[in-house]
Structures are given as C-alpha cells and as structure tokens.
Design an enzyme around this catalytic site. Structure first.
Site, PDB file in Angstrom:
ATOM      1  N   HIS A   1      -1.338  -1.341  -4.101  1.00 57.79           N
ATOM      2  CA  HIS A   1      -2.639  -1.097  -3.455  1.00 57.79           C
ATOM      3  C   HIS A   1      -2.761   0.410  -3.223  1.00 57.79           C
ATOM      4  O   HIS A   1      -1.959   1.020  -2.522  1.00 57.79           O
ATOM      5  CB  HIS A   1      -2.664  -1.873  -2.141  1.00 57.79           C
ATOM      6  CG  HIS A   1      -3.917  -1.775  -1.344  1.00 57.79           C
ATOM      7  ND1 HIS A   1      -4.982  -2.635  -1.508  1.00 57.79           N
ATOM      8  CD2 HIS A   1      -4.280  -0.947  -0.336  1.00 57.79           C
ATOM      9  CE1 HIS A   1      -5.931  -2.342  -0.640  1.00 57.79           C
ATOM     10  NE2 HIS A   1      -5.539  -1.307   0.087  1.00 57.79           N
TER      11      HIS A   1
ATOM     12  N   ASP B   1      -6.084  -6.544   4.954  1.00 62.17           N
ATOM     13  CA  ASP B   1      -5.512  -5.199   4.856  1.00 62.17           C
ATOM     14  C   ASP B   1      -5.536  -4.544   6.238  1.00 62.17           C
ATOM     15  O   ASP B   1      -6.606  -4.348   6.818  1.00 62.17           O
ATOM     16  CB  ASP B   1      -6.367  -4.395   3.861  1.00 62.17           C
ATOM     17  CG  ASP B   1      -5.864  -2.982   3.632  1.00 62.17           C
ATOM     18  OD1 ASP B   1      -4.767  -2.644   4.111  1.00 62.17           O
ATOM     19  OD2 ASP B   1      -6.587  -2.221   2.953  1.00 62.17           O
TER      20      ASP B   1
ATOM     21  N   MET C   1      -9.483   7.638  -0.304  1.00 60.86           N
ATOM     22  CA  MET C   1     -10.285   8.043   0.870  1.00 60.86           C
ATOM     23  C   MET C   1     -10.877   9.424   0.618  1.00 60.86           C
ATOM     24  O   MET C   1     -10.191  10.312   0.120  1.00 60.86           O
ATOM     25  CB  MET C   1      -9.391   8.111   2.110  1.00 60.86           C
ATOM     26  CG  MET C   1      -8.655   6.814   2.412  1.00 60.86           C
ATOM     27  SD  MET C   1      -7.750   6.946   3.956  1.00 60.86           S
ATOM     28  CE  MET C   1      -6.917   5.350   3.985  1.00 60.86           C
TER      29      MET C   1
ATOM     30  N   MET D   1     -12.332   3.745  -0.178  1.00 58.34           N
ATOM     31  CA  MET D   1     -12.980   4.029   1.109  1.00 58.34           C
ATOM     32  C   MET D   1     -13.749   5.328   0.919  1.00 58.34           C
ATOM     33  O   MET D   1     -13.354   6.394   1.396  1.00 58.34           O
ATOM     34  CB  MET D   1     -11.919   4.131   2.212  1.00 58.34           C
ATOM     35  CG  MET D   1     -11.407   2.752   2.621  1.00 58.34           C
ATOM     36  SD  MET D   1      -9.777   2.817   3.357  1.00 58.34           S
ATOM     37  CE  MET D   1      -8.789   2.826   1.853  1.00 58.34           C
TER      38      MET D   1
ATOM     39  N   SER E   1       0.859  -1.188   0.000  1.00 53.86           N
ATOM     40  CA  SER E   1       0.000   0.000   0.000  1.00 53.86           C
ATOM     41  C   SER E   1       0.893   1.235   0.000  1.00 53.86           C
ATOM     42  O   SER E   1       1.805   1.354   0.827  1.00 53.86           O
ATOM     43  CB  SER E   1      -0.881   0.004   1.248  1.00 53.86           C
ATOM     44  OG  SER E   1      -1.354   1.315   1.466  1.00 53.86           O
TER      45      SER E   1
ATOM     46  N   HIS F   1      -8.469   0.460  -3.619  1.00 53.81           N
ATOM     47  CA  HIS F   1      -9.326   0.209  -2.446  1.00 53.81           C
ATOM     48  C   HIS F   1     -10.077   1.501  -2.152  1.00 53.81           C
ATOM     49  O   HIS F   1      -9.485   2.462  -1.662  1.00 53.81           O
ATOM     50  CB  HIS F   1      -8.436  -0.219  -1.261  1.00 53.81           C
ATOM     51  CG  HIS F   1      -9.190  -0.388   0.018  1.00 53.81           C
ATOM     52  ND1 HIS F   1      -8.537  -0.478   1.238  1.00 53.81           N
ATOM     53  CD2 HIS F   1     -10.519  -0.490   0.291  1.00 53.81           C
ATOM     54  CE1 HIS F   1      -9.449  -0.619   2.192  1.00 53.81           C
ATOM     55  NE2 HIS F   1     -10.645  -0.623   1.647  1.00 53.81           N
TER      56      HIS F   1
HETATM   57  C1  DX5 Z   1      -6.069   1.503   5.823  1.00 48.45           C
HETATM   58  C2  DX5 Z   1      -5.686   1.141   4.424  1.00 48.45           C
HETATM   59  C3  DX5 Z   1      -4.530   0.256   4.339  1.00 48.45           C
HETATM   60  C4  DX5 Z   1      -3.247   0.792   4.917  1.00 48.45           C
HETATM   61  C5  DX5 Z   1      -2.502  -0.380   5.482  1.00 48.45           C
HETATM   62  O1  DX5 Z   1      -7.319   2.070   5.831  1.00 48.45           O
HETATM   63  O2  DX5 Z   1      -6.763   0.518   3.766  1.00 48.45           O
HETATM   64  O3  DX5 Z   1      -4.327  -0.214   3.012  1.00 48.45           O
HETATM   65  O4  DX5 Z   1      -2.440   1.441   4.000  1.00 48.45           O
HETATM   66  O5  DX5 Z   1      -1.392   0.074   6.153  1.00 48.45           O
HETATM   67  P1  DX5 Z   1      -0.570  -0.831   7.165  1.00 48.45           P
HETATM   68  O6  DX5 Z   1      -0.078  -2.020   6.408  1.00 48.45           O
HETATM   69  O7  DX5 Z   1       0.507   0.063   7.630  1.00 48.45           O
HETATM   70  O8  DX5 Z   1      -1.517  -1.240   8.280  1.00 48.45           O
HETATM   71 ZN    ZN Z   2      -6.366  -0.450   1.846  1.00 48.36          ZN
END
Ligand code: DX5
Ligand code: ZN
Length: 225
Positions: A38, A180, A42, A73, A15, A71
């Site tokens: 990834h 994730d 957001m 959100m 990510s 992804h």
């Molecule tokens: C959080 C994201 C993740 C985030 C994960 O809302 O969806 O993809 O980047 O980060 P780590 O691996 O640091 O928990």
């Molecule tokens: Zn994510």
C-alpha cells in the site's frame, strides 16, 4: 476487476509510509509474503503531508515483488489519478472528497487496467455513494483521519463498515471493503467481523520485530471472520 480481490478473500496490504525510505528495496522485500504493498501518495494539499509522486510509484512498481495498491490523498483526483494507473499500480484508490466526477474517473482508471478504489474520510457518509458503488472494485473506509501513520483506530467507524457491507451484499455486488488506519492485532478482527476484507497496516507491520510473522498473524486473525 482484474483479479486482485475476491470479496471472500482476506488481503493484507502493508503500508510503506513508516518504512525506511533510505532502504526501500529491502523494506519491500520484507513484506513479500503480503498481498499488495500500500503506497500512500500525499500532496500536502488534500492532507498536511507530502510523500511520493508518480515517478516514485513507477520505481516501486518495478522493484516490488508484490502488486502496488496506490492510495491517493491528493486534490484534483480527476486529473491526477490516471497517471498512477499509467505508472503501473494494480489498484488506484482516490478520495471521493477530491473527485468532481468519480464515476467517470473510475471508468477511465479501469480502461487503464487498474482496479479502482474509492476512499472516504471518517466524517464522509457512505450512503450517497451506494447507488454507484458497483462502479468500483473497492471501497476504502478510513479508520483514522488520513495524513499520518501510527494514529489510533477510530472504533466509531465499525458501524459504517457494517452498513456498507450490508448494502453491497444486498445489491449482490463484489466490492471489497478496505480499512486503513490503526489496523493491528488488536483491531483487525473487529474490522473483519464488520465486513472488511482488505486490511492496510503500516506501523503494526513495520514496527514488528518480524514483518513476515506479523503479516501471517494478521492474516490468520482476519481469516477467522
Ligand atoms: C494514513 C495512511 C495509512 C497509514 C496507516 O493516512 O493512509 O495508510 O500508513 O498507518 P498505520 O497502520 O500506522 O495507522
Ligand atoms: Zn493509506
């Protein structure tokens, strides 16, 4: 699905949420040995954080040496998600909590040539989704509350992963399970053992001394299960 994930494969998706956005090209090159990048979209409504929009995703698609796993959100997934398929993301994952008609949306995304994922926040049960899970290529089970990188892995999600994998296998479906949040050397084996096969890791990879080495280690640990 268009290729991307076979359920017997193990995939590492770094990510870029915690990457250095001032040097995004170099940050993408660092992870070129991974399976997909990834990209966490957001909107400051669905989660209390704001990141990329569709035009940035399009630029990342053009620049990235590996496919883009978006992804989302974001609120109002029904209206907004198709734009990310049009931007060239290889897979588009929306949250069930943000979609009014998830099956219709999944079909629309597939028509736009994206693999489709459906994501669940930690407190959203997986059972109501199981009757329609065959409409998706991937189930994303969040192992932290979405919104930020660097949070600690929720151990309490392991039984949910296990139940989902069992139901998918019993239905003879080829649906990948992505995890994730808080995925690292310490937690990836338990996720794989429970039935996940696509692993997102943000801080574990971008904070490592050598991102490529970290990707290799994570892949190796996941492959043992
Ligand atoms: C959080 C994201 C993740 C985030 C994960 O809302 O969806 O993809 O980047 O980060 P780590 O691996 O640091 O928990
Ligand atoms: Zn994510």
């Amino acid at each position: 699905m268009n290729s991307a994930y076979a359920t017997d494969g193990r995939y590492i998706h770094p990510s870029i949420l915690n990457a250095d956005f001032m040097s995004i090209g170099a940050e993408l090159d660092k992870i070129s040995t991974a399976d997909s990048v990834h990209v966490d979209v957001m909107d400051n409504h669905f989660v209390p954080n704001l990141t990329f929009g569709a035009s940035m995703v399009e630029q990342i698609v053009e620049r990235s040496p590996i496919p883009v796993d978006a992804h989302l959100m974001i609120a109002d997934a029904d209206r907004e998600a198709p734009v990310y398929a049009e931007a060239g993301a290889s897979s588009v994952t929306f949250h069930l909590e943000a979609a009014a008609a998830p099956v219709r949306l999944a079909r629309e995304l597939r028509r736009k040539n994206a693999a489709v994922g459906v994501a669940l926040r930690p407190a959203t049960p997986v059972e109501p989704l199981l009757d329609v899970i065959g409409e998706f290529d991937m189930l994303l089970l969040m192992t932290v509350e979405p919104g930020f990188g660097g949070q600690s892995f929720l151990e309490s999600m392991l039984p949910k992963i296990r139940r989902a994998r069992r139901a998918i296998s019993e239905a003879n479906l080829q649906v990948s399970i992505q995890v994730d949040g808080g995925v690292s050397r310490e937690t990836i084996e338990r996720c794989a053992e429970a039935g996940a096969n696509v692993f997102v890791a943000g801080s574990a990879i971008y904070k490592a001394r050598d991102a490529a080495e970290e990707i290799a280690v994570l892949r190796e640990l996941a492959a043992g299960h």
